[in-house]
Design a protein around this motif. Sequence first.
Motif, PDB file in Angstrom:
ATOM      1  N   ALA A  67       0.847  -1.294   0.042  1.00  0.00           N
ATOM      2  CA  ALA A  67      -0.162  -0.129   0.080  1.00  0.00           C
ATOM      3  C   ALA A  67       0.807   1.158  -0.068  1.00  0.00           C
ATOM      4  CB  ALA A  67      -1.015   0.100   1.172  1.00  0.00           C
ATOM      5  N   ALA A  68       2.004   1.281   0.941  1.00  0.00           N
ATOM      6  CA  ALA A  68       2.823   2.355   0.791  1.00  0.00           C
ATOM      7  C   ALA A  68       3.674   2.628  -0.431  1.00  0.00           C
ATOM      8  CB  ALA A  68       3.711   2.278   1.879  1.00  0.00           C
ATOM      9  N   GLU A  69       3.874   1.609  -1.333  1.00  0.00           N
ATOM     10  CA  GLU A  69       4.785   1.599  -2.628  1.00  0.00           C
ATOM     11  C   GLU A  69       3.693   2.175  -3.487  1.00  0.00           C
ATOM     12  OE1 GLU A  69       6.281  -1.220  -6.112  1.00  0.00           O
ATOM     13  OE2 GLU A  69       5.668  -2.105  -3.886  1.00  0.00           O
ATOM     14  N   VAL A  70       2.316   1.778  -3.665  1.00  0.00           N
ATOM     15  CA  VAL A  70       1.280   2.238  -4.426  1.00  0.00           C
ATOM     16  C   VAL A  70       1.074   3.894  -4.262  1.00  0.00           C
ATOM     17  CG1 VAL A  70      -1.085   2.235  -5.181  1.00  0.00           C
ATOM     18  CG2 VAL A  70       0.048   0.112  -4.734  1.00  0.00           C
ATOM     19  N   ALA A  71       1.116   4.247  -2.713  1.00  0.00           N
ATOM     20  CA  ALA A  71       0.860   5.577  -2.466  1.00  0.00           C
ATOM     21  C   ALA A  71       2.003   6.385  -2.711  1.00  0.00           C
ATOM     22  CB  ALA A  71       0.182   5.651  -0.962  1.00  0.00           C
ATOM     23  N   GLY A  72       3.315   6.004  -2.630  1.00  0.00           N
ATOM     24  CA  GLY A  72       4.577   6.796  -2.413  1.00  0.00           C
ATOM     25  C   GLY A  72       4.705   7.374  -1.300  1.00  0.00           C
ATOM     26  N   GLY A  73       4.163   6.847   0.011  1.00  0.00           N
ATOM     27  CA  GLY A  73       4.423   7.156   1.200  1.00  0.00           C
ATOM     28  C   GLY A  73       5.209   6.199   2.206  1.00  0.00           C
ATOM     29  N   GLU A  74       5.421   6.803   3.438  1.00  0.00           N
ATOM     30  CA  GLU A  74       6.194   5.916   4.435  1.00  0.00           C
ATOM     31  C   GLU A  74       5.286   4.617   4.722  1.00  0.00           C
ATOM     32  OE1 GLU A  74       7.246   8.365   7.785  1.00  0.00           O
ATOM     33  OE2 GLU A  74       8.114   9.806   6.722  1.00  0.00           O
ATOM     34  N   ALA A  75       6.103   3.653   5.174  1.00  0.00           N
ATOM     35  CA  ALA A  75       5.560   2.239   5.713  1.00  0.00           C
ATOM     36  C   ALA A  75       5.958   2.086   7.050  1.00  0.00           C
ATOM     37  CB  ALA A  75       5.762   1.375   4.668  1.00  0.00           C
ATOM     38  N   HIS A  76       4.868   1.891   7.780  1.00  0.00           N
ATOM     39  CA  HIS A  76       5.328   1.557   9.355  1.00  0.00           C
ATOM     40  C   HIS A  76       4.785   0.349   9.704  1.00  0.00           C
ATOM     41  CE1 HIS A  76       6.762   5.576  10.006  1.00  0.00           C
ATOM     42  NE2 HIS A  76       5.956   5.939   9.320  1.00  0.00           N
ATOM     43  N   PRO A  77       5.389  -0.952   9.290  1.00  0.00           N
ATOM     44  CA  PRO A  77       5.215  -2.078   9.703  1.00  0.00           C
ATOM     45  C   PRO A  77       5.200  -2.744  11.228  1.00  0.00           C
ATOM     46  CG  PRO A  77       7.096  -2.246   8.570  1.00  0.00           C
ATOM     47  CD  PRO A  77       6.690  -1.000   8.578  1.00  0.00           C
ATOM     48  N   LEU A  78       4.644  -3.802  11.535  1.00  0.00           N
ATOM     49  CA  LEU A  78       4.899  -3.868  13.156  1.00  0.00           C
ATOM     50  C   LEU A  78       5.338  -5.644  12.901  1.00  0.00           C
ATOM     51  CD1 LEU A  78       1.464  -3.331  14.835  1.00  0.00           C
ATOM     52  CD2 LEU A  78       3.587  -2.280  15.403  1.00  0.00           C
ATOM     53  N   TYR A  79       6.606  -5.790  13.177  1.00  0.00           N
ATOM     54  CA  TYR A  79       7.484  -7.010  13.167  1.00  0.00           C
ATOM     55  C   TYR A  79       7.201  -7.694  14.462  1.00  0.00           C
ATOM     56  CZ  TYR A  79       9.546  -5.291   8.822  1.00  0.00           C
ATOM     57  OH  TYR A  79       9.512  -4.688   7.541  1.00  0.00           O
TER      58      TYR A  79
END
Length: 335
Positions: free
Chosen positions: A165-177
């Motif tokens: 989703a972040a790639e499509v939006a061109g925004g930051e991604a904040h995943p939870l590992y």
Amino acid sequence: MGPAELMQAAAIARRFYLEGKSKIQIADEFGVSRFKVARVLETALERDLVRIEIRVPAELDAQRSDALRARYGLRHAVVVESPTEGADTAAEEAGADPENLGEVAADLLGELVTDGDVLGLAWGRSTIHMAAALRQLPPCTVVQLTGVYDAGTADRGSVEAVRRAAEVAGGEAHPLYAPMLLPDSATAAALRSQTGISRAFEYFDKVTVAAVSIGSWEPGVSTVHDMLSDSERAHYSSLGVAAEMSAHLFDAQGRRIGRDLGERCITVEADRLRRIPEVVAIAGGQRKADAIGAVLRSGLVTSLVTDTAAADHLLQDGAPLPPRPALDRADPDGL
């Protein structure tokens, strides 16, 4: 109608419906009052001179969508046709098609998300399919709202969904590992304090649009159910659990139960979910219908993407609900 009246009615209808002229403009052109124009248009409909069709894609059901929106006080409801005969056996048995629901939800998110929003994604098969189907999103930040089903395996679908989703939006991604469910509250608290996870949690209060899945309390349909021991399942079943969403449990009336479980989970808190202006639930199938109804009654969801199998059950069950209080998109902390 005589030939002259018929030709005039056809001309007036053409001006109004096809050329987009106002009744006043038409009245001036034909030298009649706008009230007569209105009567002629009404007569044209009654005499079948004009036919109005409302067309939506074949896989969407406009009538059920509108009825479901009104019944449960939703902001948006989109009902997709359930799988037909010859579809995947497992999907047929469940009466759901998470891939199709995900594709429709992806289109809906494309409408709802605006430039600068913070999009939150919770774990779920439908949300993972939705992220894979995303083709365009305005520039936005994407944050993961729940831990993964099992951080010790290769199944990190929710992390990949956030990245996609972040790639499509061109925004930051904040995943939870981190896993969704921990052995005890102390371990969960320790994980929440870790830098990467705490940074993602800081975005929870900034989320403006969220996508979540709903599970019914049975094997293979509820993530939480499958992660618990037999004795734990029996305990929560005795409390009357009927549904789960983002590791929160609900009874049939939409009341949260088993709150102690939340202390062991890496997930967005229910109170924070309630403050998010737009929460889109994605779930379908007759097996999940009661669970969907329970979550809708909780008031945590503003919009729903479901299928005809679940919609028919939901429309037969329960009384109308008041709409969820509207929140200002610019101030997600307001109540």
